[in-house]
Write a protein that holds these residues in place. Structure first.
Motif, short mmCIF file in Angstrom:
data_model
loop_
_atom_site.label_atom_id
_atom_site.label_comp_id
_atom_site.label_asym_id
_atom_site.label_seq_id
_atom_site.Cartn_x
_atom_site.Cartn_y
_atom_site.Cartn_z
N GLY A 1 1.15 -1.09 0.30
CA GLY A 1 -0.16 0.05 -0.29
C GLY A 1 0.68 0.92 0.09
N THR B 1 1.44 3.33 2.29
CA THR B 1 2.36 3.78 3.56
C THR B 1 3.64 2.64 3.25
N ASN C 1 5.84 4.69 0.69
CA ASN C 1 7.14 5.76 0.99
C ASN C 1 7.32 5.53 2.28
N HIS D 1 0.49 13.63 5.91
CA HIS D 1 -0.80 11.52 5.64
C HIS D 1 0.48 11.48 6.30
N SER E 1 0.60 8.67 7.28
CA SER E 1 1.16 7.28 7.02
C SER E 1 3.21 7.84 5.99
N GLN F 1 2.35 16.23 -1.57
CA GLN F 1 1.45 15.70 -1.60
C GLN F 1 1.00 15.62 -2.63
N GLY G 1 -2.91 15.33 -3.62
CA GLY G 1 -4.37 14.73 -3.08
C GLY G 1 -4.66 14.55 -1.85
N VAL H 1 -5.91 13.59 1.04
CA VAL H 1 -6.69 13.01 1.51
C VAL H 1 -8.23 13.62 2.34
N ASP I 1 3.52 11.61 -2.53
CA ASP I 1 2.38 10.84 -1.75
C ASP I 1 1.36 11.38 -2.14
N ALA J 1 -0.86 9.41 -3.24
CA ALA J 1 -1.77 7.96 -2.95
C ALA J 1 -2.89 7.46 -4.18
N PHE J 2 -3.93 8.52 -4.16
CA PHE J 2 -4.58 8.26 -5.30
C PHE J 2 -4.59 9.29 -6.00
N ASP K 1 -1.31 3.97 -4.95
CA ASP K 1 -2.29 2.69 -5.15
C ASP K 1 -2.97 2.62 -5.73
N HIS L 1 -5.18 0.09 -5.11
CA HIS L 1 -6.37 -0.03 -4.66
C HIS L 1 -7.65 0.91 -3.99
N LYS L 2 -6.73 1.63 -4.31
CA LYS L 2 -8.24 2.86 -4.30
C LYS L 2 -8.66 3.33 -5.38
C1 PLP Z 1 -4.26 6.94 1.49
C2 PLP Z 1 -3.15 7.05 1.73
C3 PLP Z 1 -2.34 6.84 2.10
C4 PLP Z 1 -1.93 5.50 3.25
O1 PLP Z 1 -2.36 4.30 2.04
P1 PLP Z 1 -2.14 2.70 2.61
O2 PLP Z 1 -2.36 2.14 1.59
O3 PLP Z 1 -3.47 2.56 3.51
O4 PLP Z 1 -0.33 2.03 2.47
C5 PLP Z 1 -1.00 7.61 2.66
N1 PLP Z 1 -0.83 9.29 1.61
C6 PLP Z 1 -2.09 9.33 1.54
C7 PLP Z 1 -2.10 10.37 1.13
C8 PLP Z 1 -3.10 8.34 0.71
O5 PLP Z 1 -4.75 8.65 0.84
#
Ligand code: PLP
Length: 452
Positions: A134, A136, A139, A178, A180, A223, A225, A227, A252, A254-255, A281, A283-284
């Motif tokens: 994922g 985390t 990163n 974030h 993470s 970053q 995106g 959250v 970062d 993630a999405f 990610d 999975h997002k």
């Molecule tokens: C969801 C998210 C994370 C953590 O992602 P995981 O897949 O849950 O480890 C880190 N950074 C951002 C910006 C996120 O949206």
């Protein structure tokens, strides 16, 4: 064996059909039903059919229906049908994705999927990547690569000699970083209290003018995106500033990275490709099953230096051994789902899925504003932050909406205000789902407000 799999298949289909007619979060009865699992470990063997039946009967109702169409919690994608199928086949194969020798096909598919992604995101051709659990871990992996290269340039081998007495690395993050990233940094020996935090604007974006002096011993974490708001830090300006002094920029995303797949949304991420490493990610927003994150690094030697446990890679190995690029050794074949999603959707399909989610987020925001509620963010992506009044009222409304069951979205605090955070991230969500959700939210909110 085939009977058991057939049983699982029938149960899986029934589960999927049930999603539209159940509360998105499990009902109190379903939660109470989990006590069926409070049994002692059997002393003797049991029927596998009975074990599966127990899991389905009391387990399925206690799941969160995030593969359904009206789950808007956190930032959680659903599961594209092709990825459900690739995942089943991958489980059947039971491959160990550590090495080319433990699974030639996993090593191959990883290479293909990474090449497609590097092209999709417009990263430099030499970019290396790897599949992890994922964002985390992505990163963590990227920041380990950054730590490796910055210290190596100072003549310090961090993998051999550790951090004690090493030249000091300065780590810069935005105030909206974030959690993470903080966790990854702390696992790498960069304690939270030593980070330099840069103030952010009203959308949560780092203010570049307020960055500290950057040098060749600095890692800047930006970053793409947020959250809550979905906002992007100004990547171009920060990358140019950082690179003028030899600093490393980690993104970062993630999405947010998936916005780059859309011509309409890509300007949000202007300059992202200039960075040194990236997290995303699958999975997002790519809507593959858990767990699936991806790390990218412009400096392959840094990623190998941080993650490889043998020097064999130095001898121009022809085969790509994934274990040399990630923290794990044995690992699942998660890249198959990513490959399946990309191959089935194609570039236009990925772009459409992302744009559709963003359009639906705007529909949400418009409906909520028209009903008199306060949308607190600029809805630039798939995220909507809405307050239903003061903090206690908003909290009561959120609880009531969650209990009503039509949809599920969570609570956040945005710039000091208690709010509901709505994330539209599932391929399956339609405009009709937004209308149905808006009707439920507005009805419940007005009832709560009238009763206070
Ligand atoms: C969801 C998210 C994370 C953590 O992602 P995981 O897949 O849950 O480890 C880190 N950074 C951002 C910006 C996120 O949206």
């Amino acid at each position: 064996m085939s009977d058991l799999l057939h049983d699982a298949y029938q149960r899986a289909l029934a589960y999927q059909h049930s999603l539209d007619n159940r509360a998105v979060f499990p009902s109190p009865e379903a939660l109470a039903g989990m006590s069926a699992f409070d049994e002692a470990m059997p002393l003797t063997s049991q029927s596998p059919h009975e074990t599966l039946a127990l899991l389905d009967t009391y387990g399925s109702p206690a799941t969160v229906a995030n593969t359904g169409r009206r789950y808007f919690g956190f930032v959680t994608g659903g599961m594209l049908p092709i990825t459900h199928a690739t995942n089943w086949l991958a489980t059947t194969w039971d491959q160990n994705g550590a090495l080319y020798l433990t699974s030639p096909i996993v090593a191959k598919i990883e290479t293909v999927a990474l090449r497609w992604l590097i092209d999709l995101f417009g990263f430099p051709a030499q970019t290396a990547g790897a599949f992890v659990s994922g964002a985390t871990m992505a990163n963590f992996t990227a920041l380990a690569a950054a730590r490796h290269l910055l210290l190596k340039r100072q003549g310090w081998d961090v993998e051999a000699d550790g951090l004690f007495n090493a030249p000091e690395i300065k780590v810069v993050v935005g105030d909206e970083v974030h959690i993470s990233v903080l966790k990854a940094l702390s696992m790498l020996g960069f304690g939270r209290n030593r980070l330099i935090r840069v103030p952010v604007d009203e959308q949560g974006r780092m203010i570049p003018d307020q960055m500290p002096y950057l040098d060749a011993m600095t890692i800047v974490c930006i970053q793409s995106g947020n959250v809550n708001s979905g906002a992007f830090d100004p990547a171009k300006e920060i990358c140019e500033k950082a690179h003028a002094h030899g600093a490393w920029v980690h993104v970062d995303a993630a999405f947010g990275l998936w916005a780059l797949a859309s011509d309409e949304l890509a300007p949000l991420g202007d300059g992202i490709a200039l960075a040194d490493s990236w997290t995303t990610d699958a999975h997002k927003w790519l809507n593959v099953p858990y767990d699936s994150g991806i790390v990218f690094c412009k400096h392959e030697e840094a990623l190998l230096g941080a993650m490889s446990t043998n020097a064999a890679y130095l001898t121009a190995s022809v085969q790509r051994d994934p274990a040399n690029l990630v923290p794990e050794f044995s690992r699942c074949a998660r890249a198959l789902d990513v490959w399946g999603a990309l191959r089935t959707l194609g570039k236009s399909g990925v772009s459409q899925m992302i744009e559709q989610n963003c359009a639906l987020a705007r529909l949400f925001a418009d409906g909520l504003s028209q009903a008199g509620f306060s949308v607190l963010n600029d809805v630039v992506l798939n995220q909507v932050v809405v307050a239903f009044g003061d903090a206690p009222t908003t909290d009561a409304v959120i609880k009531a909406i969650q209990a009503e069951g039509t949809l599920w979205a969570g609570r956040t605090v945005w710039q000091g205000r208690t709010a509901m955070r709505i994330s539209v991230s599932s391929w399956a969500t339609t405009p009709a789902d937004i209308e149905q959700s808006l009707e439920a939210m507005i009805r419940v909110a007005n009832e709560v407000i009238a009763s206070r």
